[in-house]
Design an enzyme around this catalytic site. Structure first.
Site, PDB file in Angstrom:
ATOM      1  N   LYS A  43     128.230  41.133  82.210  1.00  0.00           N
ATOM      2  CA  LYS A  43     128.481  40.528  83.495  1.00  0.00           C
ATOM      3  C   LYS A  43     129.678  41.134  84.207  1.00  0.00           C
ATOM      4  CE  LYS A  43     127.340  36.389  80.931  1.00  0.00           C
ATOM      5  NZ  LYS A  43     128.075  35.368  80.162  1.00  0.00           N
ATOM      6  N   GLY A  44     130.512  41.838  83.469  1.00  0.00           N
ATOM      7  CA  GLY A  44     131.818  42.260  83.980  1.00  0.00           C
ATOM      8  C   GLY A  44     131.798  43.086  85.251  1.00  0.00           C
ATOM      9  N   GLU A  99     130.590  50.126  85.559  1.00  0.00           N
ATOM     10  CA  GLU A  99     131.284  49.276  84.591  1.00  0.00           C
ATOM     11  C   GLU A  99     132.618  48.793  85.152  1.00  0.00           C
ATOM     12  OE1 GLU A  99     131.050  47.435  82.295  1.00  0.00           O
ATOM     13  OE2 GLU A  99     130.370  48.251  80.397  1.00  0.00           O
ATOM     14  N   ASP A 100     133.094  47.704  84.585  1.00  0.00           N
ATOM     15  CA  ASP A 100     134.425  47.218  84.955  1.00  0.00           C
ATOM     16  C   ASP A 100     135.516  47.910  84.151  1.00  0.00           C
ATOM     17  OD1 ASP A 100     133.389  45.941  82.714  1.00  0.00           O
ATOM     18  OD2 ASP A 100     134.411  44.056  83.084  1.00  0.00           O
ATOM     19  N   ASP A 103     137.006  50.515  77.227  1.00  0.00           N
ATOM     20  CA  ASP A 103     138.080  50.235  76.276  1.00  0.00           C
ATOM     21  C   ASP A 103     137.842  51.091  75.029  1.00  0.00           C
ATOM     22  OD1 ASP A 103     140.034  49.128  74.673  1.00  0.00           O
ATOM     23  OD2 ASP A 103     139.365  47.068  74.861  1.00  0.00           O
ATOM     24  N   LYS A 131     140.974  52.269  79.933  1.00  0.00           N
ATOM     25  CA  LYS A 131     142.084  51.978  79.024  1.00  0.00           C
ATOM     26  C   LYS A 131     142.055  53.037  77.914  1.00  0.00           C
ATOM     27  CE  LYS A 131     142.870  47.483  77.877  1.00  0.00           C
ATOM     28  NZ  LYS A 131     142.685  46.237  77.075  1.00  0.00           N
ATOM     29  N   PHE A 152     145.781  42.956  77.591  1.00  0.00           N
ATOM     30  CA  PHE A 152     144.540  42.220  77.834  1.00  0.00           C
ATOM     31  C   PHE A 152     144.472  41.808  79.301  1.00  0.00           C
ATOM     32  CE2 PHE A 152     141.321  38.904  77.551  1.00  0.00           C
ATOM     33  CZ  PHE A 152     140.349  39.633  76.900  1.00  0.00           C
ATOM     34  N   ASP A 159     136.753  39.077  81.780  1.00  0.00           N
ATOM     35  CA  ASP A 159     136.903  37.701  81.312  1.00  0.00           C
ATOM     36  C   ASP A 159     137.767  37.599  80.065  1.00  0.00           C
ATOM     37  OD1 ASP A 159     134.747  38.941  79.667  1.00  0.00           O
ATOM     38  OD2 ASP A 159     134.668  36.954  78.754  1.00  0.00           O
ATOM     39  N   ARG A 165     136.813  35.542  85.487  1.00  0.00           N
ATOM     40  CA  ARG A 165     136.071  36.622  86.162  1.00  0.00           C
ATOM     41  C   ARG A 165     136.202  36.510  87.675  1.00  0.00           C
ATOM     42  NH1 ARG A 165     132.601  38.924  82.205  1.00  0.00           N
ATOM     43  NH2 ARG A 165     131.674  37.448  80.758  1.00  0.00           N
TER      44      ARG A 165
HETATM   45  C1  PRP Z   1     133.373  44.231  78.214  1.00  0.00           C
HETATM   46  C2  PRP Z   1     133.524  45.069  79.467  1.00  0.00           C
HETATM   47  C3  PRP Z   1     132.779  46.341  79.125  1.00  0.00           C
HETATM   48  C4  PRP Z   1     133.031  46.490  77.637  1.00  0.00           C
HETATM   49  C5  PRP Z   1     134.132  47.480  77.404  1.00  0.00           C
HETATM   50  O1  PRP Z   1     132.107  43.616  78.257  1.00  0.00           O
HETATM   51  O2  PRP Z   1     132.925  44.425  80.570  1.00  0.00           O
HETATM   52  O3  PRP Z   1     131.405  46.192  79.353  1.00  0.00           O
HETATM   53  O4  PRP Z   1     133.423  45.184  77.152  1.00  0.00           O
HETATM   54  O5  PRP Z   1     134.502  47.515  76.067  1.00  0.00           O
HETATM   55  P1  PRP Z   1     134.246  48.739  75.082  1.00  0.00           P
HETATM   56  O6  PRP Z   1     134.603  50.019  75.783  1.00  0.00           O
HETATM   57  O7  PRP Z   1     135.208  48.456  73.959  1.00  0.00           O
HETATM   58  O8  PRP Z   1     132.814  48.708  74.637  1.00  0.00           O
HETATM   59  P2  PRP Z   1     131.705  42.424  77.297  1.00  0.00           P
HETATM   60  O9  PRP Z   1     130.957  42.962  76.123  1.00  0.00           O
HETATM   61  O10 PRP Z   1     132.894  41.582  77.017  1.00  0.00           O
HETATM   62  O11 PRP Z   1     130.662  41.604  78.163  1.00  0.00           O
HETATM   63  P3  PRP Z   1     130.912  41.031  79.649  1.00  0.00           P
HETATM   64  O12 PRP Z   1     130.830  42.181  80.588  1.00  0.00           O
HETATM   65  O13 PRP Z   1     129.799  40.062  79.844  1.00  0.00           O
HETATM   66  O14 PRP Z   1     132.266  40.379  79.636  1.00  0.00           O
HETATM   67 MG    MG Z   2     133.665  40.242  78.199  1.00  0.00          MG
HETATM   68 MN    MN Z   3     130.898  44.225  80.172  1.00  0.00          MN
END
Ligand code: PRP
Ligand code: MG
Ligand code: MN
Length: 179
Positions: A43-44, A99-100, A103, A131, A152, A159, A165
């Site tokens: 959802k991000g 993507e948001d 990481d 990041k 964080f 989120d 969000r």
């Molecule tokens: C978060 C964020 C990215 C991902 C990044 O999503 O929105 O999609 O993690 O992390 P990574 O590089 O370590 O894989 P999340 O899985 O929390 O789902 P969300 O978007 O619904 O919050």
């Molecule tokens: Mg998330």
């Molecule tokens: Mn995500």
């Protein structure tokens, strides 16, 4: 209300809007004459995607995937799960993943490989935040809005336990909230 939980604002609403305009201009040029399939990762990515596509002056289509790796905590579990796939066929398409944040890189590495395997013509990534200190697997975005430190961050799609969000800016959460 929400603001009480924020230690500091990292990226303001104005800076986020200006970045959407800037990236939209670059993408308008890069996708001129193409018909990209813009893939939002739920959802991000939702607030960033909504602002960004309004700044891309090109024919484009939009679709979404649901992937999850965090499962409610502040650190990645290491496991990426595909929860909802695209409705659109990928073969021969120019894919722009939105993507948001990158990481560890696990989510995007998984997705980029999946879409390339389906014979996309091209797969590019635009991420609002990068990041680099979090990286566990090797993957880089083609377009990056801002680099962020290893803190964080929440807001504008990001989120903590499904909250924050809807903040209009990117902020750092107070430690007492997630400890
Ligand atoms: C978060 C964020 C990215 C991902 C990044 O999503 O929105 O999609 O993690 O992390 P990574 O590089 O370590 O894989 P999340 O899985 O929390 O789902 P969300 O978007 O619904 O919050
Ligand atoms: Mg998330
Ligand atoms: Mn995500």
């Amino acid at each position: 209300m929400l603001e009480q939980d924020i230690k500091k604002v990292l990226i303001s609403e104005d800076e986020l809007q200006a970045k959407a305009v800037e990236l939209g201009e670059v993408l308008t040029n890069d996708y001129a004459g193409k018909n990209p399939l813009v893939v939002g990762i739920l959802k991000g990515s939702v607030p960033f995607l909504a602002d960004l596509i309004k700044r891309i002056d090109a024919h484009l289509e939009m679709d979404f995937m649901v992937v999850s790796s965090y499962h409610g905590g502040t650190s990645s579990s290491g496991e990426v799960k595909l929860i909802k796939d695209l409705d659109t066929s990928v073969e021969g398409r120019d894919i722009l993943i939105v993507e948001d944040i990158i990481d560890t890189g696990r989510t995007l590495k998984y997705l980029a490989e999946l879409l390339e395997h389906r014979k996309a013509n091209s797969v590019k990534i635009v991420t609002l935040l990068d990041k680099p200190e979090g990286r566990v697997v090797e993957i880089d975005a083609d377009y990056v809005g801002f680099q962020v430190p290893n803190e964080f961050v929440v807001g504008y799609g990001l989120d903590f336990d499904e909250n924050y969000r809807n903040l209009p800016y990117i902020g750092v959460l107070k430690e007492e909230i997630y400890q």
